[in-house]
Enzyme design. Structure first.
Site, short mmCIF file in Angstrom:
data_model
loop_
_atom_site.label_atom_id
_atom_site.label_comp_id
_atom_site.label_asym_id
_atom_site.label_seq_id
_atom_site.Cartn_x
_atom_site.Cartn_y
_atom_site.Cartn_z
N GLN A 130 0.82 -1.20 0.00
CA GLN A 130 0.00 0.00 0.00
C GLN A 130 0.85 1.25 0.00
O GLN A 130 2.07 1.21 0.17
CB GLN A 130 -0.90 0.01 1.24
CG GLN A 130 -0.13 0.00 2.56
CD GLN A 130 -1.06 -0.06 3.77
OE1 GLN A 130 -1.21 0.92 4.49
NE2 GLN A 130 -1.66 -1.23 4.00
N HIS A 132 0.01 5.82 0.81
CA HIS A 132 -0.99 6.82 1.20
C HIS A 132 -0.80 8.08 0.37
O HIS A 132 0.32 8.51 0.10
CB HIS A 132 -0.86 7.14 2.69
CG HIS A 132 -0.96 5.93 3.56
ND1 HIS A 132 -2.10 5.16 3.64
CD2 HIS A 132 -0.05 5.32 4.37
CE1 HIS A 132 -1.89 4.14 4.46
NE2 HIS A 132 -0.65 4.22 4.91
N GLU A 157 2.60 8.24 8.22
CA GLU A 157 2.64 7.32 9.35
C GLU A 157 4.07 7.14 9.85
O GLU A 157 5.02 7.27 9.08
CB GLU A 157 2.13 5.92 8.94
CG GLU A 157 0.71 5.89 8.45
CD GLU A 157 0.31 4.51 7.94
OE1 GLU A 157 -0.90 4.24 7.91
OE2 GLU A 157 1.20 3.72 7.57
N HIS A 295 4.78 0.41 0.92
CA HIS A 295 5.17 -0.29 2.14
C HIS A 295 4.17 -1.38 2.47
O HIS A 295 3.06 -1.43 1.93
CB HIS A 295 5.27 0.69 3.32
CG HIS A 295 3.98 1.35 3.69
ND1 HIS A 295 3.49 2.47 3.03
CD2 HIS A 295 3.05 1.07 4.66
CE1 HIS A 295 2.35 2.84 3.57
NE2 HIS A 295 2.05 2.00 4.56
#
Length: 474
Positions: A130, A132, A157, A295
């Site tokens: 994934q 973001h 994150e 990641h």
């Protein structure tokens, strides 16, 4: 009077005047547990152990996964206020009624919302490949596909290892990817000879390398299902036979490939290990995942802090919605070694107990506090932003002029600390003389603030890194 259960907490409610409540600015939280299937089960999970440490009456089911502990005011996991004298039931309700608790700068910058979500993760099987989106892409995805991208915020994150923690992060150095293309013919078959040769010829030219790497990754992710399933089965068979014969399969990343295939058989994401760095973090080590960084978390326990968003673009190792085209288009195709993906913490020169994880985003900073057994007391100094304190290890009693009473802290205890409020940690005689390590490990302070101990707080609070915000008497 009502009773609620959240992460094993028994909370009762009585009514106190609003005027009195406005003076209460430090209080314990009872936080939400997420039982996702990928989580560690029973007391193998650090999440479950912290829940039980915070409430010895909590029921931990031996065969149930305990994947995440959410500490914050997210609508899908708003923490309960664990004090029977406070009328607001959740942290979100409290902040809505008393937004000044965030601090003026945070309140204005983030429109009266807590800008971060603080978590503990216990990972047994891999999470999805994934990334973001940044704010611009998040807004566009939310406008076009709100059912898949529910808000318009970015989601940086940070993961800080509590145990040995394994993940994938960022594209490998060119020599490693080219090595796999040479040594793993099944991988090369998905990328294609043309794209592989283009990548090799681009080595040494950053601009061409990025474009060629994007072409290779996109080709693999978009290849026909029959092709990648056949190649994956061939690869699994070959590595299994080599392992049975006692051969070294590290050149094909054999152990990890077989593990991921056992968890997600027939998934294209299994091949991502040949593109992405394999990170193995030791306790206290961290990785920061900014916008567009590919990641996946693979195994272990960590503390995670993030901007308050649900926007995730996935493309493998998941039964959830997959958006391959968006992921391939958005990624940062800059090869870098594992060492470049480790996010450093900085020890505070003014307070040797404090280690600061200060990412390049305004939404949060995390502070780890390790208090030695020789300390008789320790003060969490006031900040001009709020924070969430998580105790990972040790026992203490917290006192504050902004709390209704003293608060006993054990592993798993979580405190909300409003802006401009300090908290004193002390060890009464019965704690000092028992066989505990006290707060010798971590207090995690997150988002706007978190407490071994970890502390997280927003960057816009105006607090400079390593300014001695905690002071202890030793």
């Amino acid at each position: 009077m009502a009773r609620d259960w959240l992460a094993g907490c028994d909370v009762t409610y009585v009514t106190v005047s609003v005027a009195d409540m406005a003076e209460v600015k430090v209080f314990p939280l009872c936080c939400v547990v997420q039982n996702y299937a990928w989580g560690k089960v029973g007391l193998d999970s650090e999440v479950a152990r912290l829940v039980l440490g915070g409430d010895p009456q909590a029921l931990i089911e031996e065969a149930r996964p305990y994947a995440e502990l959410w500490m914050g005011a997210h609508p899908k996991g708003d923490a309960l206020i664990k004090d029977n004298r406070i009328s607001q039931r959740t942290l979100g309700q409290w902040i809505a009624d008393f937004p000044g608790c965030l601090g003026s700068k945070v309140k204005d910058t983030f429109h009266g919302q807590l800008p971060f979500l603080f978590k503990v993760l216990s990972v047994k099987t891999a999470l999805s490949i994934q990334a973001h989106p940044n704010r611009e892409l998040a807004a566009r995805l939310h406008a076009q596909f709100p059912e898949h991208y529910p808000d318009n915020n970015h989601k940086p994150e940070m993961a800080i290892a509590l145990t040995q923690f394994e993940g994938l992060c960022g594209f490998r150095p060119m020599d490693e990817i080219l090595g796999f293309l040479k040594n793993v013919p099944e991988f090369r078959a998905l990328v294609g000879n043309e794209a592989a040769e283009e990548l090799q010829s681009a080595d040494g030219d950053p601009g061409r390398t990025s474009l060629a790497l994007k072409k290779c990754f996109t080709r693999m992710m978009n290849c026909e299902k029959k092709l990648f399933v056949d190649q994956l089965n061939m690869l699994v068979k070959r590595i299994s036979e080599e392992e049975a014969a006692g051969k070294d399969t590290s050149g094909s990343n054999g152990e990890l490939l077989l593990r991921l295939h056992s968890q997600y058989p027939g998934d294209i994401g299994c091949f991502s290990i040949y593109f992405l760095n394999r990170m193995v973090l030791q306790p206290g080590e961290a990785m920061f995942l900014g916008a567009n960084e590919p990641h996946a978390y693979l195994s272990g326990d960590c503390v995670e802090c993030m901007a308050c968003s649900d926007n995730t673009v996935r493309a493998g190792l998941t039964p959830k919605y997959i958006d391959v085209d968006t992921l391939c288009e958005m990624l940062n195709y800059s090869p870098a070694p594992v060492s470049a993906k480790l996010f450093p913490c900085v020890r505070d020169n003014a307070d040797p107990c404090v280690y600061l994880y200060d990412p390049p985003v305004p939404d949060f900073t995390v502070m780890r506090v390790q208090i030695p057994a020789s300390a008789q007391q320790y003060t969490v100094s006031a900040l001009d932003s709020a924070g969430i304190l998580l105790v990972i290890d040790g026992e203490a009693v917290a006192t504050s002029a902004a709390a209704l009473s003293d608060i006993t802290l054990t592993p798993g205890s979580v405190l909300f600390i409003s802006a401009n409020e300090s908290v004193s940690l002390q060890w009464p005689l019965q704690i000092r003389t028992c066989k505990t390590r006290r707060l010798t490990s971590n207090v995690l302070i997150s988002g706007i603030l978190s407490i071994l101990s970890e502390l997280c707080y927003p960057k816009c609070s105006g607090i400079k890194a390593c300014d001695g915000r905690m002071n202890g008497a030793f």
